[in-house]
Motif scaffolding. Structure first.
Motif, PDB file in Angstrom:
ATOM      1  N   ALA A 195       0.836  -1.208   0.000  1.00 45.68           N
ATOM      2  CA  ALA A 195       0.000   0.000   0.000  1.00 45.68           C
ATOM      3  C   ALA A 195       0.866   1.251   0.000  1.00 45.68           C
ATOM      4  CB  ALA A 195      -0.921  -0.014   1.218  1.00 45.68           C
ATOM      5  N   LEU A 196       1.924   1.239   0.790  1.00 43.67           N
ATOM      6  CA  LEU A 196       2.804   2.404   0.874  1.00 43.67           C
ATOM      7  C   LEU A 196       3.494   2.658  -0.460  1.00 43.67           C
ATOM      8  CD1 LEU A 196       3.957   4.597   2.695  1.00 43.67           C
ATOM      9  CD2 LEU A 196       5.759   2.987   3.377  1.00 43.67           C
ATOM     10  N   ALA A 197       3.883   1.598  -1.159  1.00 44.55           N
ATOM     11  CA  ALA A 197       4.534   1.760  -2.463  1.00 44.55           C
ATOM     12  C   ALA A 197       3.590   2.446  -3.450  1.00 44.55           C
ATOM     13  CB  ALA A 197       4.982   0.408  -2.996  1.00 44.55           C
ATOM     14  N   ARG A 198       2.322   2.054  -3.436  1.00 40.47           N
ATOM     15  CA  ARG A 198       1.360   2.706  -4.337  1.00 40.47           C
ATOM     16  C   ARG A 198       1.094   4.145  -3.913  1.00 40.47           C
ATOM     17  NH1 ARG A 198      -3.054  -1.284  -7.107  1.00 40.47           N
ATOM     18  NH2 ARG A 198      -1.855  -3.211  -7.030  1.00 40.47           N
ATOM     19  N   TYR A 199       1.090   4.387  -2.616  1.00 39.26           N
ATOM     20  CA  TYR A 199       0.919   5.758  -2.141  1.00 39.26           C
ATOM     21  C   TYR A 199       2.083   6.632  -2.621  1.00 39.26           C
ATOM     22  CZ  TYR A 199       0.987   9.770   0.996  1.00 39.26           C
ATOM     23  OH  TYR A 199       1.046  11.045   1.501  1.00 39.26           O
ATOM     24  N   GLU A 200       3.278   6.140  -2.437  1.00 34.77           N
ATOM     25  CA  GLU A 200       4.471   6.919  -2.805  1.00 34.77           C
ATOM     26  C   GLU A 200       4.565   7.120  -4.318  1.00 34.77           C
ATOM     27  OE1 GLU A 200       7.528   4.676  -0.861  1.00 34.77           O
ATOM     28  OE2 GLU A 200       7.282   5.784   1.029  1.00 34.77           O
ATOM     29  N   ALA A 241      -3.464   6.212   1.194  1.00 38.57           N
ATOM     30  CA  ALA A 241      -3.580   5.069   2.105  1.00 38.57           C
ATOM     31  C   ALA A 241      -2.995   5.381   3.469  1.00 38.57           C
ATOM     32  CB  ALA A 241      -2.873   3.849   1.513  1.00 38.57           C
ATOM     33  N   THR A 242      -3.530   4.712   4.459  1.00 39.68           N
ATOM     34  CA  THR A 242      -3.024   4.796   5.828  1.00 39.68           C
ATOM     35  C   THR A 242      -3.450   3.514   6.535  1.00 39.68           C
ATOM     36  OG1 THR A 242      -3.033   6.140   7.856  1.00 39.68           O
ATOM     37  CG2 THR A 242      -5.105   5.972   6.659  1.00 39.68           C
ATOM     38  N   GLU A 243      -2.895   3.241   7.696  1.00 40.05           N
ATOM     39  CA  GLU A 243      -3.363   2.109   8.473  1.00 40.05           C
ATOM     40  C   GLU A 243      -3.175   2.385   9.953  1.00 40.05           C
ATOM     41  OE1 GLU A 243      -1.373  -1.549   7.435  1.00 40.05           O
ATOM     42  OE2 GLU A 243       0.075  -1.328   9.052  1.00 40.05           O
TER      43      GLU A 243
END
Length: 304
Positions: free
Chosen positions: A137-142, A148-150
């Motif tokens: 998720a973080l890779a797609r956010y960046e 995204a967050t969690e």
């Protein structure tokens, strides 16, 4: 009024749906069988959340998607990957913020209180899986593809925990409780109410996106201390506890998938397992639910 899509109707999904509905938001709960809480502002939809196209359509126009799913432990390695992939795709296609309810498994065994900066160092496949979901998720956010967050919580107080599985009913009945863990090791316990509050907060706060947050949690208690507080709150007799030796747990696990999975996380109870959640409290002003209030809710649920 915004649309919020929640995948999963377990304790966290239900608490999140009701919190949003009571705030006047439009809520769509997605489960395989169309279950979920009954509320005028909650729409319950039967759908396979691993179907990215269907999930994307259900999330069209939504401000946030909440990953509150929780496959059975013994099926994590098969059930989580397609579900996590579909959630990422749906978030990307719809533009909705993906807010995920996670736990502390990704850190693996630790020797100090866990903060959001603690490395995701788990090596066991089932523990590493939850860390890898966040990394994806973080890779797609960046890459600018999703928002995204969690949030990460320790063991729940009100459901799906040692309290409700091993302690609660025996203690309420004045019987001895047999616990699959040591009794005198400090451990953090998180209220599901606070998981829901934090999930909703970070989903709607742009400064929360692109990182993980620990759910505000009270100071740690040993299982013995927790049992005593539970009994006091519930008006039950003084607790009688016995710790189940690991060899017995291992043997029972030969016949029970659930008990077998407890071997994987026993390290969390063998030495202090403490969450530091001060960052979320300092940033968003969320204080943990008083432990007595959470324990009272757990007792009421068990009695109900």
């Amino acid at each position: 009024m915004s649309l919020h899509v929640i995948v999963g109707a377990g304790p966290v999904g239900t608490a999140t749906a009701l919190l949003l509905a009571e705030r006047g938001e439009q809520v769509r709960v997605v489960t395989r069988r169309g279950g979920g809480p009954v509320h005028a502002r909650v729409e319950r939809v039967a759908a396979d959340a691993t179907d990215a196209d269907r999930l994307g359509r259900l999330a069209d126009g939504a401000s946030a998607i909440y990953n509150c799913a929780n496959p059975p432990y013994h099926r994590w390695l098969t059930d989580w990957p397609p579900l996590a992939s579909a959630l990422l795709t749906a978030a990307e296609r719809s533009g909705a913020v993906l807010s995920t309810a996670n736990n502390l498994y990704g850190y693996g065994p630790v020797t100090a209180p866990m903060t959001e900066s603690t490395p995701l160092a788990a090596t066991h496949p089932k523990l590493r899986l939850r860390a890898d979901m966040w990394r994806d998720a973080l890779a797609r956010y960046e890459a600018g593809r999703i928002r995204a967050t969690e949030v990460r919580a320790s063991d729940y107080i009100e459901a799906n925990s040692i309290i409700t599985i091993a302690l609660g009913k025996p203690l309420l009945a004045g019987r001895r409780a047999y616990v699959p863990a040591p009794l005198d090791v400090p451990h953090s316990w998180t209220s599901i109410t606070d998981v829901a509050r934090t999930l909703v907060t970070v989903a709607t706060e742009p400064r929360a996106w692109g990182r993980a947050w620990h759910v505000p949690t009270n100071p740690p208690l040993t299982i013995r201390e927790l049992a005593l507080r539970f009994s006091e709150v519930a008006g039950a007799p003084a607790p009688k506890l016995t710790s189940i030796p690991y060899v017995a747990l291992w043997t029972v696990g030969l016949f029970s998938p659930l008990v077998r999975e407890l071997r994987t996380t026993r390290y969390q109870f063998a030495r202090p397992f403490v969450i530091d959640s001060t960052l979320a409290t300092r940033t968003f002003g969320i204080e943990p639910t008083p432990i007595e209030e959470a324990l009272s809710a757990a007792a009421a649920s068990l009695r109900g």
